[in-house]
Design a protein around this motif. Structure first.
Motif, PDB file in Angstrom:
ATOM      1  N   ASP A   1       0.839  -1.115   0.279  1.00 29.71           N
ATOM      2  CA  ASP A   1       0.365   0.299  -0.302  1.00 29.71           C
ATOM      3  C   ASP A   1       0.789   1.466  -0.227  1.00 29.71           C
ATOM      4  OD1 ASP A   1      -2.567  -1.712   0.168  1.00 29.71           O
ATOM      5  OD2 ASP A   1      -2.316  -1.275   2.043  1.00 29.71           O
TER       6      ASP A   1
ATOM      7  N   ARG B   1      -2.745   3.706  -3.071  1.00 33.27           N
ATOM      8  CA  ARG B   1      -2.476   2.870  -4.392  1.00 33.27           C
ATOM      9  C   ARG B   1      -2.134   1.918  -3.725  1.00 33.27           C
ATOM     10  NH1 ARG B   1      -2.454   2.695  -9.613  1.00 33.27           N
ATOM     11  NH2 ARG B   1      -3.173   4.779  -9.407  1.00 33.27           N
TER      12      ARG B   1
ATOM     13  N   ALA C   1      -1.292  -1.970  -4.771  1.00 30.76           N
ATOM     14  CA  ALA C   1      -0.056  -2.817  -6.027  1.00 30.76           C
ATOM     15  C   ALA C   1       0.816  -4.128  -5.613  1.00 30.76           C
ATOM     16  CB  ALA C   1       0.356  -2.269  -6.530  1.00 30.76           C
TER      17      ALA C   1
ATOM     18  N   SER D   1      -2.970  -3.051  -9.840  1.00 33.00           N
ATOM     19  CA  SER D   1      -2.995  -2.852  -8.329  1.00 33.00           C
ATOM     20  C   SER D   1      -4.494  -2.320  -8.858  1.00 33.00           C
ATOM     21  CB  SER D   1      -2.036  -1.331  -9.152  1.00 33.00           C
ATOM     22  OG  SER D   1      -2.489  -0.137 -10.438  1.00 33.00           O
ATOM     23  N   CYS D   2      -4.726  -1.105  -7.837  1.00 35.98           N
ATOM     24  CA  CYS D   2      -6.319  -0.557  -7.526  1.00 35.98           C
ATOM     25  C   CYS D   2      -6.040   0.859  -6.632  1.00 35.98           C
ATOM     26  CB  CYS D   2      -7.294  -1.424  -7.050  1.00 35.98           C
ATOM     27  SG  CYS D   2      -7.049  -2.057  -5.363  1.00 35.98           S
ATOM     28  N   LEU D   3      -6.317   1.724  -6.471  1.00 40.38           N
ATOM     29  CA  LEU D   3      -7.007   3.046  -6.268  1.00 40.38           C
ATOM     30  C   LEU D   3      -7.445   2.158  -5.155  1.00 40.38           C
ATOM     31  CD1 LEU D   3      -6.371   5.653  -8.119  1.00 40.38           C
ATOM     32  CD2 LEU D   3      -4.800   5.011  -6.801  1.00 40.38           C
TER      33      LEU D   3
ATOM     34  N   GLY E   1      -7.045   9.547 -10.489  1.00 37.58           N
ATOM     35  CA  GLY E   1      -6.998   9.826  -9.429  1.00 37.58           C
ATOM     36  C   GLY E   1      -7.527  11.019  -8.589  1.00 37.58           C
TER      37      GLY E   1
END
Length: 318
Positions: free
Chosen positions: A84, A102, A104, A111-113, A208
């Protein structure tokens, strides 16, 4: 974040030519903040392994958390090798701050937000207006109930945990009842650890940028009507589940494209168990109906009394 309920029209003031004016529906919370390059990641356990990843601020806390409902969305990174990275603050408020994170897997394209909502600890500002919301949310141990009622440091920590847990539980329930009661657009509740709730980030997953709040927009008549219809459908689903948002306003409704998304549900109210439940529901309706009426929707379409009656029937209270 929540807003003062005795005046949902907001309290932001502006000077024009020496005169002080008040704009209706202005937000009384601090504004969204620009993202920063560096932020300090919270320490979940000071006794934990101090091994840190080569990339990212900390290892993913997925394996330590209460996890969101299954099936988990395909976009969500659940690998234990993930890290993170703190990207900055999305929003700050009186009860909690929302950070952009984020998650990943290093050396991959996975990955993801996420939006990390962190409720304040006992050393920070006490939660306000909590007494009415906590009706019907009693814990089993009398010591804990006394501590919460007396607002001791332990009690305030209990209250903060209840807010985070209540929001996580409400979001989980709304995801689970979708097939039975109808869908409602809310962020997916990713995980819960103590007073930190991680949520699906509602916005541009690449840049973002958070989706704008309804209050920031001036929709054309066609979009305004579509957003109203989505809101009514969402309120019907909540009522069928026996819930009211409890603090609904144009500031906790996001518009992602043309999709209306409800956010900020820590104060979600059980309209049956809470003696003030029907009034919380009615107030939600009055606030949002007033905003839509002020933007040009016909009064008969956004009549608060009519919609409130419909929702109370859906909740089985009429």
């Amino acid at each position: 974040m929540s807003h003062d309920h005795d005046d949902h029209s907001g309290s932001a003031r502006h000077h024009r030519g020496g005169r002080r004016t008040v704009r209706r529906f202005d937000d009384d919370e601090p504004r969204f903040l620009k993202r920063t390059r560096h932020a300090t990641a919270p320490a979940f356990d000071t006794n934990a392994d101090t091994d840190l990843p080569d990339v990212g601020d900390r290892w993913s806390s997925w394996d330590q958390a209460v996890r969101g409902p299954e099936p988990h969305p395909e976009w969500l990174v659940t690998e234990l090798a993930a890290t993170d990275t703190e990207l900055g603050v999305l929003k700050t408020g009186k009860e909690a701050d929302v950070h952009l994170v984020r998650r990943a897997v290093p050396e991959t394209d996975r990955s993801c937000l996420l939006a990390a909502k962190r409720y304040r600890d006992p050393d920070h500002r006490l939660f306000h207006r909590d007494a009415g919301y906590l009706e019907g949310r009693r814990v089993r141990r009398s010591r804990e109930n006394r501590a919460m009622a007396g607002r001791t440091a332990f009690g305030r920590q209990m209250i903060a945990g209840q807010w985070a847990s209540a929001e996580f539980t409400a979001l989980t329930r709304l995801w689970q009842v979708g097939q039975e009661l109808g869908s409602v657009a809310v962020p997916y509740p990713v995980q819960l650890i103590g007073t930190e709730l991680m949520l699906e980030f509602v916005g541009d997953p690449v840049g973002g940028e958070a989706a704008p709040r309804l209050a920031q927009l001036r929709p054309d008549p066609a979009l305004l009507r579509r957003l109203w219809d989505q809101l009514v459908d969402a309120l019907v689903v909540l009522a069928r589940a026996g819930l009211a948002h409890g603090d609904l306003s144009p500031y906790n409704l996001l518009v992602q494209g043309e999709r209306l998304v409800l956010i900020d549900l820590p104060q979600v109210v059980d309209v049956v168990a809470n003696p003030g439940g029907p009034e919380f529901l009615a107030r939600d309706v009055r606030v949002v109906a007033g905003w839509f009426a002020a933007r040009g929707l016909p009064g008969d379409l956004v009549d608060p009394a009519t919609l409130t009656g419909q929702l109370l029937r859906e909740a089985g209270l009429r």
